[in-house]
Design a protein around this motif. Sequence first.
Motif, PDB file in Angstrom:
ATOM      1  N   LEU A  64       0.641  -1.088   0.055  1.00  0.00           N
ATOM      2  CA  LEU A  64       0.364   0.188   0.366  1.00  0.00           C
ATOM      3  C   LEU A  64       0.656   1.393  -0.426  1.00  0.00           C
ATOM      4  CD1 LEU A  64      -2.519   1.496   0.467  1.00  0.00           C
ATOM      5  CD2 LEU A  64      -2.258   0.816   3.301  1.00  0.00           C
ATOM      6  N   GLY A  65       1.769   1.203   0.942  1.00  0.00           N
ATOM      7  CA  GLY A  65       3.029   2.576   0.712  1.00  0.00           C
ATOM      8  C   GLY A  65       3.703   2.881  -0.452  1.00  0.00           C
ATOM      9  N   TYR A  66       3.976   1.529  -1.218  1.00  0.00           N
ATOM     10  CA  TYR A  66       4.809   1.894  -2.427  1.00  0.00           C
ATOM     11  C   TYR A  66       3.797   2.225  -3.319  1.00  0.00           C
ATOM     12  CZ  TYR A  66       6.614   0.040  -6.419  1.00  0.00           C
ATOM     13  OH  TYR A  66       6.696   0.121  -8.600  1.00  0.00           O
ATOM     14  N   TYR A  67       2.009   1.956  -3.580  1.00  0.00           N
ATOM     15  CA  TYR A  67       1.298   2.278  -4.612  1.00  0.00           C
ATOM     16  C   TYR A  67       0.820   4.416  -4.068  1.00  0.00           C
ATOM     17  CZ  TYR A  67       0.095  -1.994  -5.694  1.00  0.00           C
ATOM     18  OH  TYR A  67      -0.148  -3.308  -6.274  1.00  0.00           O
ATOM     19  N   ASP A  70       4.318   6.241  -5.376  1.00  0.00           N
ATOM     20  CA  ASP A  70       4.685   6.135  -6.259  1.00  0.00           C
ATOM     21  C   ASP A  70       3.686   6.659  -6.976  1.00  0.00           C
ATOM     22  OD1 ASP A  70       6.233   5.452  -8.698  1.00  0.00           O
ATOM     23  OD2 ASP A  70       4.584   3.904  -9.225  1.00  0.00           O
ATOM     24  N   HIS A  71       2.570   7.119  -6.830  1.00  0.00           N
ATOM     25  CA  HIS A  71       1.234   7.897  -7.366  1.00  0.00           C
ATOM     26  C   HIS A  71       0.888   8.981  -6.800  1.00  0.00           C
ATOM     27  CE1 HIS A  71       1.617   4.797 -10.218  1.00  0.00           C
ATOM     28  NE2 HIS A  71       1.049   3.669  -9.506  1.00  0.00           N
ATOM     29  N   VAL A  75       1.896  12.799  -1.018  1.00  0.00           N
ATOM     30  CA  VAL A  75       1.603  12.225   0.690  1.00  0.00           C
ATOM     31  C   VAL A  75       2.694  11.786   0.798  1.00  0.00           C
ATOM     32  CG1 VAL A  75       0.232  10.117   1.744  1.00  0.00           C
ATOM     33  CG2 VAL A  75      -1.044  11.110   0.117  1.00  0.00           C
ATOM     34  N   ARG A  76       2.989  11.714   1.983  1.00  0.00           N
ATOM     35  CA  ARG A  76       3.366  11.917   3.306  1.00  0.00           C
ATOM     36  C   ARG A  76       4.091   9.979   4.026  1.00  0.00           C
ATOM     37  NH1 ARG A  76       7.396  12.669   7.854  1.00  0.00           N
ATOM     38  NH2 ARG A  76       6.467  14.292   8.396  1.00  0.00           N
ATOM     39  N   SER A 202      -3.866  -2.713  -3.435  1.00  0.00           N
ATOM     40  CA  SER A 202      -4.739  -1.833  -4.650  1.00  0.00           C
ATOM     41  C   SER A 202      -5.844  -0.880  -4.525  1.00  0.00           C
ATOM     42  CB  SER A 202      -4.363  -2.495  -5.560  1.00  0.00           C
ATOM     43  OG  SER A 202      -5.530  -3.526  -5.794  1.00  0.00           O
ATOM     44  N   ALA A 203      -7.067  -2.170  -3.577  1.00  0.00           N
ATOM     45  CA  ALA A 203      -8.388  -1.862  -3.404  1.00  0.00           C
ATOM     46  C   ALA A 203      -8.459  -0.213  -1.894  1.00  0.00           C
ATOM     47  CB  ALA A 203      -9.200  -3.090  -2.813  1.00  0.00           C
ATOM     48  N   ILE A 204      -7.305  -0.670  -1.361  1.00  0.00           N
ATOM     49  CA  ILE A 204      -7.325   0.354   0.194  1.00  0.00           C
ATOM     50  C   ILE A 204      -6.529   2.293  -0.861  1.00  0.00           C
ATOM     51  CG2 ILE A 204      -6.268   1.135   2.197  1.00  0.00           C
ATOM     52  CD1 ILE A 204      -5.890  -1.587   2.642  1.00  0.00           C
ATOM     53  N   PHE A 205      -5.416   1.135  -1.827  1.00  0.00           N
ATOM     54  CA  PHE A 205      -4.974   2.903  -2.237  1.00  0.00           C
ATOM     55  C   PHE A 205      -5.318   3.075  -2.950  1.00  0.00           C
ATOM     56  CE2 PHE A 205      -3.232   3.773  -6.695  1.00  0.00           C
ATOM     57  CZ  PHE A 205      -2.980   5.265  -6.043  1.00  0.00           C
ATOM     58  N   ARG A 206      -6.803   3.143  -3.206  1.00  0.00           N
ATOM     59  CA  ARG A 206      -8.283   3.662  -4.737  1.00  0.00           C
ATOM     60  C   ARG A 206      -8.843   4.508  -4.255  1.00  0.00           C
ATOM     61  NH1 ARG A 206      -7.348  -1.409  -8.284  1.00  0.00           N
ATOM     62  NH2 ARG A 206      -9.074  -2.116  -7.046  1.00  0.00           N
TER      63      ARG A 206
END
Length: 329
Positions: A64-67, A70-71, A75-76, A202-206
Amino acid sequence: MRWVVCVLSFLLFWASLGSVGFAQQRDIVLVIDPGHGGRDIGRKSSSSQYRHEKDIALSIALQLGYYINDHMPNVRVMYTRTKDVYVSLENRVKLANDNKADYFISIHCNAHPNATVAGTRTYIHSHQLIASRKLALLIEEDFATRARRTSRGVHDAVQAGHNLYVVRYTKMPSVLVETGFLTNPQEEQYLNTKQGQAHIASAIFRAFRRFLEEQAQNPVEDNRNAVPDNPLGSAQSNPVTQQTTAVNSTQGGQFRVQVMASIHKVFPANQTQKQYPQHNLTIQEEFISSDKFKYKYFAGQNYDWQGAQKVLKLVRELGYRDAFIKQIR
């Protein structure tokens, strides 16, 4: 030469304006909290081919942190842990509060005595916390629609039957995400794959990205002052679980270990208890018609503090991870 000096001066001027503007613009700080760690393994794996909850939670959290890194450059990301070490609940909360984090996401896996129970669930402290609830709903929505997971919805402390420490004491919008049931064979297998972990992350990221986009258009906030510190009510004792505050063990009295509470009957229709003869333990069902959660399940009988602690440890090892100690007198 004079022309070069002028150009350089011009560029330095604009660079200085840019640096000032950047310094004044505060990054959004997100704390990602991989549950458990070190000696606290969480839910134990069913076999040596699978990983414990602490390992799965860490993998999903780092993904999650990587996504996000990267995008979402604005956000820190901070982590409560990045390796297999034990971090107390108090220190997790302290890290978020001391760093004035804007948001807090805790990652866990669920467990249930019934191996057929499956799905995701996101916990918040109270449904009155508007931002927390909004983020949690977006996470569960993405689980259901994009990640194709079974969503069990958003629950607060009242629905859970106990307070969750990390979402209760953090001062920012906070959610605790149960990514699936390790007691369910299919979900345990799924959560142990890189693909499954990537889908969950990815779901949490989106959901988080959409949350921030909507915040920019129509911001909502948590009003912690409007929510009681213990929404369960003063009549209930503070439950002792991995994610709750401790009962004062210096006090005398009698204690019971509650394993769960449910709107519906959990045991078969003709059964009001479940026995574990190898552990000399019985889990009893009690029906309380006046309570929203009419079916309550308790391990053993009444105990002093030390006895209740031993039984609590045992029932968690048996799979009742949400068990807690309740002081009765």
